[in-house]
Design a protein around this motif. Structure first.
Motif, PDB file in Angstrom:
ATOM      1  N   ASN A 155       4.587   4.579 -13.532  1.00  0.00           N
ATOM      2  CA  ASN A 155       5.158   5.881 -13.214  1.00  0.00           C
ATOM      3  C   ASN A 155       6.495   6.073 -13.938  1.00  0.00           C
ATOM      4  N   TYR A 166      -0.929   2.201  -8.630  1.00  0.00           N
ATOM      5  CA  TYR A 166      -0.982   1.335  -7.457  1.00  0.00           C
ATOM      6  C   TYR A 166       0.374   1.234  -6.773  1.00  0.00           C
ATOM      7  N   ASP A 167       0.357   0.739  -5.558  1.00  0.00           N
ATOM      8  CA  ASP A 167       1.579   0.461  -4.821  1.00  0.00           C
ATOM      9  C   ASP A 167       2.016  -0.964  -5.175  1.00  0.00           C
ATOM     10  N   HIS A 168       2.731  -1.103  -6.285  1.00  0.00           N
ATOM     11  CA  HIS A 168       3.119  -2.426  -6.788  1.00  0.00           C
ATOM     12  C   HIS A 168       4.081  -3.140  -5.841  1.00  0.00           C
ATOM     13  N   ARG A 169       4.902  -2.378  -5.119  1.00  0.00           N
ATOM     14  CA  ARG A 169       5.822  -2.980  -4.168  1.00  0.00           C
ATOM     15  C   ARG A 169       5.041  -3.699  -3.063  1.00  0.00           C
ATOM     16  N   ALA A 170       4.061  -2.999  -2.518  1.00  0.00           N
ATOM     17  CA  ALA A 170       3.244  -3.590  -1.451  1.00  0.00           C
ATOM     18  C   ALA A 170       2.439  -4.774  -1.959  1.00  0.00           C
ATOM     19  N   GLN A 201       9.704  -2.128  -8.790  1.00  0.00           N
ATOM     20  CA  GLN A 201       8.893  -2.058  -7.580  1.00  0.00           C
ATOM     21  C   GLN A 201       8.534  -3.461  -7.074  1.00  0.00           C
ATOM     22  N   SER A 298      -6.473  -5.489  -8.395  1.00  0.00           N
ATOM     23  CA  SER A 298      -6.561  -4.037  -8.504  1.00  0.00           C
ATOM     24  C   SER A 298      -7.983  -3.654  -8.881  1.00  0.00           C
ATOM     25  N   HIS A 324       0.262  12.479  -6.923  1.00  0.00           N
ATOM     26  CA  HIS A 324       0.468  11.043  -7.099  1.00  0.00           C
ATOM     27  C   HIS A 324      -0.608  10.297  -6.315  1.00  0.00           C
ATOM     28  N   ASN A 326      -1.682   6.566  -5.283  1.00  0.00           N
ATOM     29  CA  ASN A 326      -1.292   5.157  -5.188  1.00  0.00           C
ATOM     30  C   ASN A 326      -2.408   4.393  -4.484  1.00  0.00           C
ATOM     31  N   PRO A 328      -4.477   1.240  -2.998  1.00  0.00           N
ATOM     32  CA  PRO A 328      -4.034  -0.031  -2.397  1.00  0.00           C
ATOM     33  C   PRO A 328      -4.426  -1.233  -3.254  1.00  0.00           C
TER      34      PRO A 328
END
Length: 342
Positions: A155, A166-170, A201, A298, A324, A326, A328
């Motif tokens: 992003n 994807y939610d790279h932080r999670a 992230q 992923s 957006h 994102n 999982p």
């Protein structure tokens, strides 16, 4: 009718098939509105006459070329090559042709490619932006080219562009919490850069997991670097030489993790026995190592589909609000992680 192939028109096809010109046009555009029997009859006439659809003329009439540009940051990375394949497959199923550039993390190459795509009248752009991409500069270029665009996997906050990723932080939290649950408290974060969006992230996810479990952050364990296995070898050498070395490492991608596994063996250590390692991306090679790599996985096929759908929606509705997506991530536990040695 005896026509040279170059002079055959849809009028000739319509006459031979005894249907209207509009019906032939619908078949050529693969419309579902034509009955199967009629479609088959028209297609048989087209084949018999040797008619070749003039897509250039059709695009001039419709103002659409049916061509999508894809700018990929690094095809040498197995994750991005798999992502590219999934996007191309999704676009192919939607009857789109793809023009592709591997910009190799070079913003100048990326800029040139986008400029060239103006000449080819592409309908839109899917881009995994190079690391040093400036959001404002990219937006200026896209507006000048009047080019619909979707960011994929990486992003660019503030760009106002659609994003599929994807939610790279999670994802990083999942990996670090797995290591903590095994009993590790000295956990290194290896690879990537906090200056990039994805790197930032993942760093946040790493720190969040430590904080949640009351583990004090140690800046010496946050080791940045390019995402390849030779760097992974050097990083674990550095980490093991620390006065209080880690017992586990959460790696920014699988290539770094493979390098760490090789570096451990230089010291007579094995992942999953003497040291724990997690990766990111779940490339096909993960299951081929001994031990197999525990990694954050992923779904590249799904992200390819979502990115293609987002772009076509943007092309059809250029003024709609930015979206957006994102998706999982999930952790695949294999043999490279274990409790710390007593």
């Amino acid at each position: 009718m005896n026509h040279p192939k170059s002079t055959i028109t849809i009028h000739d096809i319509a006459a031979a098939a005894e249907v209207s010109i509009s019906t032939v046009s619908l078949v050529l555009r693969d419309s579902p509105l034509v009955a199967k029997k009629t479609r088959e009859k028209i297609l048989a006439v087209i084949e018999n006459l040797g008619y070749v659809y003039n897509r250039s003329a059709a695009s001039m009439r419709s103002q659409r070329s049916g061509v999508i540009a894809m700018s990929i940051n690094d095809l040498a990375n197995p994750y991005f090559s798999g992502l590219t394949s999934s996007m191309e497959r999704a676009l192919n199923e939607l009857d789109r042709t793809v023009l592709l550039s591997d910009v190799r993390e070079d913003v100048v190459r990326q800029t040139r490619f986008i400029e060239k795509m103006r000449e080819h009248n592409v309908d839109g752009l899917l881009i995994c932006p190079a690391h040093a991409t400036d959001a404002k500069q990219l937006m200026t270029q896209l507006k000048r080219a009047n080019l619909p665009c979707v960011l994929v996997s990486r992003n660019l906050p503030g760009s106002g562009l659609d994003y599929a990723g994807y939610d790279h932080r999670a994802g990083m939290r999942l990996a670090v919490e797995h290591l903590i649950e095994l009993g590790h408290t000295r956990i290194a974060l290896l690879g990537g850069s906090r200056k990039t969006w994805v790197g930032g992230q993942r760093l946040e996810g790493y720190r969040q997991a430590l904080k949640k479990h009351g583990i004090k952050r140690d800046a010496t364990l946050e080791i940045e670097g390019p995402l390849n296995r030779s760097v992974g070898v050097n990083m674990i050498e550095h980490a093991l030489a620390l006065p209080n070395p880690p017992t586990a490492a959460a790696c920014a991608n699988d290539a770094i993790a493979f390098g760490v596994m090789l570096g451990l063996r230089r010291h007579g250590l094995e992942a999953g026995r003497d040291f724990s390692i997690t990766g990111n991306d779940d490339v096909a090679e993960c299951t081929l190592w001994e031990p197999a790599l525990t990694t954050v996985a992923s779904n590249v096929d799904l992200i390819g589909e979502r990115a293609a759908e987002l772009l076509l929606a943007r092309i059809d509705n250029p003024d709609q609000p930015a979206q957006h997506i994102n998706l999982p991530l999930h952790l695949v536990v294999r043999g490279s992680t274990c409790p710390p040695l007593k």
